[in-house]
Design an enzyme around this catalytic site. Structure first.
Site, short mmCIF file in Angstrom:
data_model
loop_
_atom_site.label_atom_id
_atom_site.label_comp_id
_atom_site.label_asym_id
_atom_site.label_seq_id
_atom_site.Cartn_x
_atom_site.Cartn_y
_atom_site.Cartn_z
CE1 TYR A 137 -24.40 -21.24 11.48
CE2 TYR A 137 -26.40 -20.58 11.77
CZ TYR A 137 -25.39 -20.64 10.79
OH TYR A 137 -25.24 -20.85 9.44
CE LYS A 205 -8.60 -22.04 6.02
NZ LYS A 205 -8.33 -22.16 4.51
CG ASP A 238 -9.42 -23.52 1.60
OD1 ASP A 238 -9.53 -24.70 2.21
OD2 ASP A 238 -8.52 -22.63 1.65
CG ASP A 262 -25.61 -21.53 6.21
OD1 ASP A 262 -26.60 -22.07 5.95
OD2 ASP A 262 -25.16 -20.42 6.13
CG ASP A 266 -27.19 -21.91 0.02
OD1 ASP A 266 -28.10 -22.46 0.89
OD2 ASP A 266 -27.60 -20.66 -0.08
C1 IPM Z 1 -30.27 -22.40 6.66
C2 IPM Z 1 -30.36 -20.99 6.79
C3 IPM Z 1 -30.32 -20.70 8.36
C4 IPM Z 1 -28.90 -21.21 8.54
C5 IPM Z 1 -30.45 -19.03 8.70
C6 IPM Z 1 -31.81 -18.64 8.03
C7 IPM Z 1 -30.40 -19.14 10.15
O1 IPM Z 1 -29.51 -20.28 6.07
O2 IPM Z 1 -31.07 -23.27 7.12
O3 IPM Z 1 -29.32 -22.94 5.89
O4 IPM Z 1 -27.91 -20.18 8.62
O5 IPM Z 1 -28.75 -22.42 9.16
MN MN Z 2 -28.30 -21.53 4.92
#
Ligand code: IPM
Ligand code: MN
Ligand code: NAD
Length: 370
Positions: A137, A205, A238, A262, A266
């Site tokens: 990042y 990893k 993984d 990140d 999700d």
């Molecule tokens: C998150 C988002 C951000 C990230 C993006 C929008 C830069 O996906 O906050 O999870 O990758 O951190």
């Molecule tokens: Mn994200």
């Protein structure tokens, strides 16, 4: 009592829709619990950029720095090239304000839909401590021969001993705090006999990233030695994805890199009922600059403007903000209100299988605060 200055960046897409509800909940809980605050609105995001070319003017950043905390909806606009707003606003604030921890709880509330058959709220209760200032990042890299058949693109992952260590230490401290709620149920009798109460898993990893993640592993082992009451564990990223689905109960605290954090959060959001339920805090634990609270989800352009975004992630982010400012009792009551709405089964936005609007769910959360 001094006024808590809260900077508000509603941002793009569903950001303003869910932020409005989060602020209504804040207003009610603050009035009830005697929290005096002032909202400082910021017009930052895709629309402003398209109109004026401004992403994050220095003067706006200075005004944000003067806030105690920041609430953010989401940034990201279909009419703006990917990265302009995400890097120019979100990542810039995370970096410049030294918000080096991204704290992302993954907890399934009773009544929230869990996609894994046979797993329930007792199985899904972990927290991801995502490093938030380093790794891929940092934006280090570039092109040569751009646009030609010989093009080379390089994007470098930066990992510093100090940055990695403070993040790992935060995770072990977080595990100790969770021990105050009781022992980690998934520890074996043998682990308990060793004095372990909680567990921190490093997710990385090391088998491929033999430089960067070797540093992570060494720092992890050294910090772990200072916490004999916390079981250290390791999992490749993984395998972690697999196990989060097959055995989510195995996880307590996860500490991981910015990029992997990140991705797995999700997945974690889906375990807890979807993107509409996942909250996060970009924390500057040293409090040298404001911390920033936001849902894990983005601007959701596919549903923006329809009034159907789930506001619960934004509400839960407000709860995390309350924790951060030393009002965890207020934060707990907000989480209880969200739990009550979910347990009731309705109203629900379409992402949770319902037909209700953002506003209707917001109203129910407000009512549940009583
Ligand atoms: C998150 C988002 C951000 C990230 C993006 C929008 C830069 O996906 O906050 O999870 O990758 O951190
Ligand atoms: Mn994200
Ligand atoms: P997204 O999180 O916006 O959406 C993914 C899916 O989840 C979509 O189907 C969306 O409808 C659904 N969803 C998200 N939030 C929801 C909510 N509150 N209620 C109901 N459903 C919800 O991810 P994306 O589509 O990959 O990204 C869209 C934009 O947002 C991009 O520009 C991206 O860069 C940006 N983004 C910003 C942030 C942030 O500001 N923190 C985070 C992630 C993505």
């Amino acid at each position: 009592m001094s006024l808590l200055k809260i900077g508000v960046i509603p941002g793009d897409g569903v950001g303003p829709e869910v932020t409005e509800v989060g602020l209504a909940v804040l207003e009610k809980v603050a009035k009830r619990d005697g929290l005096a605050y002032e909202l400082i609105p910021f017009d930052i995001g895709g629309e402003r950029y398209i109109k004026t070319g401004d992403v994050l003017p220095q003067s706006e950043q200075d005004r944000l720095r003067a806030c105690d905390v920041i609430l953010l909806g989401a940034v990201g606009h279909p009419g703006v090239a990917p990265g302009v707003l995400e890097k120019g606003i979100l990542l810039k604030l995370r970096f410049d304000f030294h918000q080096y921890i991204n704290l992302r709880p993954v907890r399934l509330f009773p009544g929230a839909p869990c996609p894994i058959t046979g797993k329930g709220p007792d199985d899904i209760d972990m927290v991801v401590v995502r490093e938030n200032n380093e790794d891929l990042y940092v934006g280090a890299g570039g092109f040569t021969y751009k646009g030609t058949s010989e093009e080379v693109a390089i994007q470098t992952s930066m990992n510093t001993r100090a940055g990695v260590e403070r993040c790992i230490r935060y995770a072990f401290e977080a595990a100790r705090k969770r021990a105050e709620r009781g022992d980690f149920g998934s520890l074996s009798a043998a682990d308990k006999a060793k004095g372990y109460k909680r567990q921190v898993t490093l997710v990385a990893k090391t088998n491929v990233l033999t430089f960067a993640h070797d540093l992570w592993m060494r720092a992890f082992n050294e910090v772990a030695a200072e916490y004999p009451d916390v079981k250290p564990a390791y999992m490749h990223v993984d395998a972690c994805c697999m196990r989060m689905v097959t055995n989510p109960e195995w996880f307590d605290v996860i500490v991981t890199t910015n990029m992997f954090g990140d991705i797995i959060t999700d997945l974690g959001a889906v375990l807890q009922g979807g993107m509409g339920l996942a909250a996060s805090g970009n924390l500057n634990p040293d409090k040298t600059a404001p911390s920033m609270f936001e849902p894990v989800h983005g601007s959701a352009p596919d549903i923006a403007g329809k009034g159907i975004a789930n506001p619960l992630a934004a509400i839960l982010s407000v709860a995390m903000m309350l924790d951060h400012v030393g009002r965890s009792e207020s934060g707990d009551s907000v989480r209880k209100a969200v739990a009550a709405v979910l347990a009731a089964g309705s109203p629900r936005t379409p992402d949770l299988g319902g037909k209700s609007s953002t506003a209707e769910v917001g109203k129910a959360a407000l009512a549940a605060l009583d």
